[in-house]
Design an enzyme around this catalytic site. Structure first.
Site, PDB file in Angstrom:
ATOM      1  N   GLU A  89      -0.390 -13.070  -0.085  1.00  0.00           N
ATOM      2  CA  GLU A  89      -1.426 -13.295  -0.915  1.00  0.00           C
ATOM      3  C   GLU A  89      -1.126 -13.436  -2.189  1.00  0.00           C
ATOM      4  OE1 GLU A  89      -3.128  -9.705   2.174  1.00  0.00           O
ATOM      5  OE2 GLU A  89      -4.300  -9.437   0.120  1.00  0.00           O
ATOM      6  N   CYS A 102      -2.904 -13.903  -9.482  1.00  0.00           N
ATOM      7  CA  CYS A 102      -2.252 -12.570  -9.453  1.00  0.00           C
ATOM      8  C   CYS A 102      -1.137 -13.446  -7.838  1.00  0.00           C
ATOM      9  CB  CYS A 102      -2.748 -11.143  -9.183  1.00  0.00           C
ATOM     10  SG  CYS A 102      -1.774 -10.235  -8.404  1.00  0.00           S
ATOM     11  N   CYS A 109       8.613  -6.757   0.625  1.00  0.00           N
ATOM     12  CA  CYS A 109       9.265  -6.346  -0.642  1.00  0.00           C
ATOM     13  C   CYS A 109      10.200  -5.357  -0.031  1.00  0.00           C
ATOM     14  CB  CYS A 109       8.652  -6.200  -1.664  1.00  0.00           C
ATOM     15  SG  CYS A 109       9.158  -4.937  -3.287  1.00  0.00           S
ATOM     16  N   CYS A 113       8.357   1.321  -3.024  1.00  0.00           N
ATOM     17  CA  CYS A 113       7.482   2.765  -3.701  1.00  0.00           C
ATOM     18  C   CYS A 113       6.875   3.082  -2.436  1.00  0.00           C
ATOM     19  CB  CYS A 113       7.395   1.841  -4.637  1.00  0.00           C
ATOM     20  SG  CYS A 113       8.429   0.780  -6.013  1.00  0.00           S
ATOM     21  N   CYS A 116       3.127   1.527  -2.409  1.00  0.00           N
ATOM     22  CA  CYS A 116       2.876   0.711  -2.132  1.00  0.00           C
ATOM     23  C   CYS A 116       2.373  -0.010  -0.630  1.00  0.00           C
ATOM     24  CB  CYS A 116       3.958  -0.083  -3.361  1.00  0.00           C
ATOM     25  SG  CYS A 116       3.997  -1.920  -2.848  1.00  0.00           S
ATOM     26  N   CYS A 329      -4.111  -5.147  -6.768  1.00  0.00           N
ATOM     27  CA  CYS A 329      -2.332  -4.955  -6.274  1.00  0.00           C
ATOM     28  C   CYS A 329      -1.712  -3.919  -5.855  1.00  0.00           C
ATOM     29  CB  CYS A 329      -1.735  -4.970  -8.193  1.00  0.00           C
ATOM     30  SG  CYS A 329      -1.803  -6.543  -9.253  1.00  0.00           S
TER      31      CYS A 329
HETATM   32  N1  SAH Z   1       7.284  -5.677  -7.704  1.00  0.00           N
HETATM   33  C1  SAH Z   1       6.804  -5.477  -8.657  1.00  0.00           C
HETATM   34  C2  SAH Z   1       5.850  -6.745  -9.078  1.00  0.00           C
HETATM   35  C3  SAH Z   1       4.502  -6.199  -7.863  1.00  0.00           C
HETATM   36  S1  SAH Z   1       3.053  -4.674  -8.072  1.00  0.00           S
HETATM   37  C4  SAH Z   1       6.523  -4.448  -9.873  1.00  0.00           C
HETATM   38  O1  SAH Z   1       5.979  -3.301  -9.298  1.00  0.00           O
HETATM   39  O2  SAH Z   1       5.944  -4.551 -11.040  1.00  0.00           O
HETATM   40  C5  SAH Z   1       2.153  -5.047  -9.239  1.00  0.00           C
HETATM   41  C6  SAH Z   1       1.672  -3.349  -9.339  1.00  0.00           C
HETATM   42  O3  SAH Z   1       0.529  -3.088  -8.523  1.00  0.00           O
HETATM   43  C7  SAH Z   1       2.856  -2.312  -9.979  1.00  0.00           C
HETATM   44  O4  SAH Z   1       3.098  -2.064 -11.589  1.00  0.00           O
HETATM   45  C8  SAH Z   1       2.593  -1.771  -8.533  1.00  0.00           C
HETATM   46  O5  SAH Z   1       2.875  -0.574  -8.961  1.00  0.00           O
HETATM   47  C9  SAH Z   1       1.412  -1.594  -8.528  1.00  0.00           C
HETATM   48  N2  SAH Z   1       0.824  -0.629  -6.984  1.00  0.00           N
HETATM   49  C10 SAH Z   1       1.517  -0.568  -6.399  1.00  0.00           C
HETATM   50  N3  SAH Z   1       1.311  -0.008  -5.177  1.00  0.00           N
HETATM   51  C11 SAH Z   1      -0.016   0.293  -5.908  1.00  0.00           C
HETATM   52  C12 SAH Z   1      -1.429   1.252  -5.806  1.00  0.00           C
HETATM   53  N4  SAH Z   1      -1.701   1.611  -4.081  1.00  0.00           N
HETATM   54  N5  SAH Z   1      -2.188   1.175  -6.457  1.00  0.00           N
HETATM   55  C13 SAH Z   1      -2.183   0.924  -7.771  1.00  0.00           C
HETATM   56  N6  SAH Z   1      -1.832   0.101  -8.114  1.00  0.00           N
HETATM   57  C14 SAH Z   1      -0.491  -0.162  -7.435  1.00  0.00           C
HETATM   58 FE1  SF4 Z   2       7.860  -3.305  -4.327  1.00  0.00          FE
HETATM   59 FE2  SF4 Z   2       5.288  -2.849  -4.370  1.00  0.00          FE
HETATM   60 FE3  SF4 Z   2       7.546  -1.557  -5.714  1.00  0.00          FE
HETATM   61 FE4  SF4 Z   2       6.322  -3.338  -6.649  1.00  0.00          FE
HETATM   62  S1  SF4 Z   2       5.145  -1.554  -6.762  1.00  0.00           S
HETATM   63  S2  SF4 Z   2       8.826  -2.961  -6.386  1.00  0.00           S
HETATM   64  S3  SF4 Z   2       5.708  -4.700  -4.902  1.00  0.00           S
HETATM   65  S4  SF4 Z   2       7.492  -2.269  -3.828  1.00  0.00           S
END
Ligand code: SAH
Ligand code: SF4
Length: 354
Positions: A89, A102, A109, A113, A116, A329
């Site tokens: 996306e 974005c 990924c 995390c 996420c 995000c």
């Molecule tokens: N992988 C990279 C970039 C993509 S994620 C990273 O993690 O930085 C982009 C941002 O969205 C990151 O800061 C991530 O921690 C945040 N994010 C992920 N899941 C989220 C959620 N459920 N609510 C708010 N932000 C979230």
């Molecule tokens: Fe990957 Fe989501 Fe963690 Fe970013 S926040 S590194 S996209 S798993």
């Protein structure tokens, strides 16, 4: 092959042995990267035989649009794929004073995390440079105003795809005409790759998804912390800041009663003391992780922010937009979670030797 993703010398090589290859490469680059041409017929300053030859051998865009959504606040989200139907996306974010976007850097990924949606779905593959730049071009085609800002904050961990990321950043600067200073890469904190990015010496903006200053909390949320804990990743970020001279951003996800405690606010303030930086507070967007994570109370967000500001930390809060189309995000491709990577087994930390 697709033309989007090719730099000037690759375009010229494609046209050789024509004596006018460099001139034609320049014209083609202008059409695809600046004018958003989607058809060879739009390249009217190229000889017809060349247009036909290119059309027979190449295509312009490496991506197809699977679907698109527009939110009531003007945010537009595209689901795209590179021919394999594995969707990623990208989002267009118009603001009064600028237009931002974005984009994704991987299909899924592997970092896993816990909060996420992308991480929960697992990992399929890296996107090519053309697929990264292609997202910007597709969004630009849908915006009457020029896109000036970009964040690599869609699906994927950009620093696990460094060669393609660097090529995409260079194309966005050299050919699309964006300023490096308006390009932001967000990383979960892969220390050797932060060092490699610093060596590339591009004046881009780097954001670290820290989310907790405490190893025990970060360990539980982000598997990457077992390999590169808080102190190590902050040292890499400080050195990135010194080498590039750019302020760094610390992304801080506020998960109710987990990362929004006063103790963590105080520890965060100590961690960033003396580092030219901005802390960006992000309220958790609800994703069904099965872990019972919740959004933070307004009062706790205010208190957290207050503690940081009392220590003269620069703080911003992420403005949430595109709610009705799940454009935030961490929610990107949320509806598609599990479509790809479950096939490849559970998420695993990519093995990077440090
Ligand atoms: N992988 C990279 C970039 C993509 S994620 C990273 O993690 O930085 C982009 C941002 O969205 C990151 O800061 C991530 O921690 C945040 N994010 C992920 N899941 C989220 C959620 N459920 N609510 C708010 N932000 C979230
Ligand atoms: Fe990957 Fe989501 Fe963690 Fe970013 S926040 S590194 S996209 S798993």
């Amino acid at each position: 092959m697709s033309l989007v993703g090719a730099d000037r010398s690759e375009l010229a090589a494609l046209l050789e042995p024509r004596p006018d290859a460099p001139l034609r490469a320049k014209q083609i680059a202008r059409h695809i990267y600046q004018r958003g041409a989607s058809d060879f017929d739009q390249m009217s300053d190229l000889p017809a035989e060349l247009r036909e030859n290119l059309a027979a051998r190449t295509r312009i865009m490496p991506l197809e649009v699977a679907s698109e959504l527009e939110s009531s606040d003007g945010v537009r989200k595209l689901l795209v794929h590179g021919g394999d139907h594995q969707v990623v996306e990208c989002v267009l974010l118009p603001y009064e004073d600028r237009v931002s976007c974005c984009v994704s850097t991987q299909v899924g990924c592997p970092m896993g995390c816990r909060f996420c949606a992308t991480g929960l779905g697992g990992y399929d593959r890296n996107l090519t440079a053309g697929e990264i730049v292609g997202q910007v071009l597709l969004l630009q085609q849908r915006s009457s105003r020029r896109i000036s800002h970009l964040a690599m904050m869609g699906m994927g961990e950009p620093l696990l795809n460094l060669p393609n990321l660097l090529k995409a950043l260079r194309l966005l600067h050299d050919e699309v005409g964006m300023s490096y200073r308006n390009l932001t890469v967000s990383t979960v904190g892969i220390v050797p790759q932060i060092e490699a990015l610093a060596e590339a010496k591009l004046p881009i903006h780097l954001a670290l998804s820290l989310h907790s200053p405490l190893d025990e909390v970060r360990d539980a949320l982000m598997p990457v912390n077992h390999k590169w804990p808080v102190a190590e990743v902050m040292a890499a970020m400080r050195s990135y800041q010194r080498v590039t001279g750019r302020k760094i951003t610390i992304e801080y996800l506020l998960i109710g009663d987990i990362t929004d405690t006063p103790e963590q606010a105080a520890a965060l303030a100590r961690l960033v003391r003396g580092v030219p930086s901005v802390v960006n507070l992000i309220p958790f967007n609800w994703v069904d992780t099965g872990e019972g994570f919740k959004r933070p109370d307004r009062g706790r967000v205010r208190a957290f922010r207050g503690i940081l500001e009392a220590q003269r930390v620069n703080v911003t809060e992420r403005v949430e937009r595109g709610h009705d189309i799940a454009a935030a995000c961490g929610q990107l491709a949320g509806q598609h979670v599990g479509r790809f990577a479950r096939r490849h087994g559970p998420s695993v930390l990519p093995v990077l030797s440090s």
